[in-house]
Design an enzyme around this catalytic site. Sequence first.
Site, PDB file in Angstrom:
ATOM      1  N   HIS A  99     -21.076 -42.608 -40.477  1.00  0.00           N
ATOM      2  CA  HIS A  99     -22.019 -43.138 -39.493  1.00  0.00           C
ATOM      3  C   HIS A  99     -22.422 -42.030 -38.537  1.00  0.00           C
ATOM      4  O   HIS A  99     -21.597 -41.216 -38.125  1.00  0.00           O
ATOM      5  CB  HIS A  99     -21.440 -44.335 -38.735  1.00  0.00           C
ATOM      6  CG  HIS A  99     -20.086 -44.095 -38.162  1.00  0.00           C
ATOM      7  ND1 HIS A  99     -18.936 -44.111 -38.924  1.00  0.00           N
ATOM      8  CD2 HIS A  99     -19.680 -43.816 -36.900  1.00  0.00           C
ATOM      9  CE1 HIS A  99     -17.903 -43.858 -38.153  1.00  0.00           C
ATOM     10  NE2 HIS A  99     -18.322 -43.667 -36.910  1.00  0.00           N
ATOM     11  N   HIS A 101     -23.779 -41.226 -34.894  1.00  0.00           N
ATOM     12  CA  HIS A 101     -23.951 -41.785 -33.545  1.00  0.00           C
ATOM     13  C   HIS A 101     -25.230 -41.213 -32.945  1.00  0.00           C
ATOM     14  O   HIS A 101     -25.469 -40.000 -32.995  1.00  0.00           O
ATOM     15  CB  HIS A 101     -22.795 -41.348 -32.626  1.00  0.00           C
ATOM     16  CG  HIS A 101     -21.458 -41.909 -32.969  1.00  0.00           C
ATOM     17  ND1 HIS A 101     -20.904 -42.977 -32.306  1.00  0.00           N
ATOM     18  CD2 HIS A 101     -20.540 -41.555 -33.904  1.00  0.00           C
ATOM     19  CE1 HIS A 101     -19.698 -43.239 -32.803  1.00  0.00           C
ATOM     20  NE2 HIS A 101     -19.456 -42.383 -33.771  1.00  0.00           N
TER      21      HIS A 101
HETATM   22  P1  5GP Z   1     -15.954 -43.276 -34.975  1.00  0.00           P
HETATM   23  O1  5GP Z   1     -14.874 -42.894 -34.027  1.00  0.00           O
HETATM   24  O2  5GP Z   1     -15.402 -43.748 -36.312  1.00  0.00           O
HETATM   25  O3  5GP Z   1     -16.991 -42.210 -35.130  1.00  0.00           O
HETATM   26  O4  5GP Z   1     -16.710 -44.468 -34.305  1.00  0.00           O
HETATM   27  C1  5GP Z   1     -16.710 -45.778 -34.765  1.00  0.00           C
HETATM   28  C2  5GP Z   1     -17.603 -46.560 -33.847  1.00  0.00           C
HETATM   29  O5  5GP Z   1     -17.781 -47.838 -34.411  1.00  0.00           O
HETATM   30  C3  5GP Z   1     -17.042 -46.746 -32.451  1.00  0.00           C
HETATM   31  O6  5GP Z   1     -17.950 -46.191 -31.502  1.00  0.00           O
HETATM   32  C4  5GP Z   1     -16.889 -48.250 -32.323  1.00  0.00           C
HETATM   33  O7  5GP Z   1     -17.217 -48.724 -31.044  1.00  0.00           O
HETATM   34  C5  5GP Z   1     -17.834 -48.781 -33.372  1.00  0.00           C
HETATM   35  N1  5GP Z   1     -17.411 -50.050 -33.977  1.00  0.00           N
HETATM   36  C6  5GP Z   1     -16.152 -50.363 -34.393  1.00  0.00           C
HETATM   37  N2  5GP Z   1     -16.145 -51.603 -34.920  1.00  0.00           N
HETATM   38  C7  5GP Z   1     -17.410 -52.077 -34.839  1.00  0.00           C
HETATM   39  C8  5GP Z   1     -18.020 -53.308 -35.221  1.00  0.00           C
HETATM   40  O8  5GP Z   1     -17.407 -54.218 -35.752  1.00  0.00           O
HETATM   41  N3  5GP Z   1     -19.351 -53.429 -34.975  1.00  0.00           N
HETATM   42  C9  5GP Z   1     -20.081 -52.433 -34.381  1.00  0.00           C
HETATM   43  N4  5GP Z   1     -21.373 -52.667 -34.191  1.00  0.00           N
HETATM   44  N5  5GP Z   1     -19.532 -51.259 -34.009  1.00  0.00           N
HETATM   45  C10 5GP Z   1     -18.217 -51.081 -34.240  1.00  0.00           C
END
Ligand code: 5GP
Length: 137
Positions: A99, A101
Amino acid sequence: MADCIFCQIVRGERSAYKVYEDSDTLAFLDIFPLVEGHTLVIPKAHCERLQDLHPDLTAKVAHAVRAVTEKLEKALGAPATTIGINNGKAAGQVVPHLHIHILPRYENDGGGTIHSVVRTTTQRSLEEICHLIAKAR
Ligand code: 5GP
Ligand code: ZN
């Protein structure tokens, strides 16, 4: 993947506030936004990191990131964005589905830059590091 929460969003089994969708990509609001409009862009097909993405989808994901960035800046009146990937667990990736951001940014919003993500002491010369990277296959 069955138990992947972002795959569940793709399949409609988990709700999300979608802001962009095409045949291969989806973008939705982060559930814990760091700023209004904090958005995640994903390929619909599960893969963990950027280098796991099917090569045919690279341009598609880049196109979606660009389209969402334009939409966010217009919709929210943001003059800038910070765009980044926590590409792997050691970099802070929590959800193991690639993903990107996108964070709307404003003058004097108190946030940092990419340069504040990490800073470690460098031992080897730029020349040495450049050679190592250039010859990697
Ligand atoms: P990472 O640290 O993996 O780059 O970020 C994962 C992101 O996914 C985090 O910013 C978190 O807030 C978001 N996230 C986690 N679970 C969910 C979810 O169920 N729905 C949405 N829309 N975002 C999520
Ligand atoms: Zn997934």
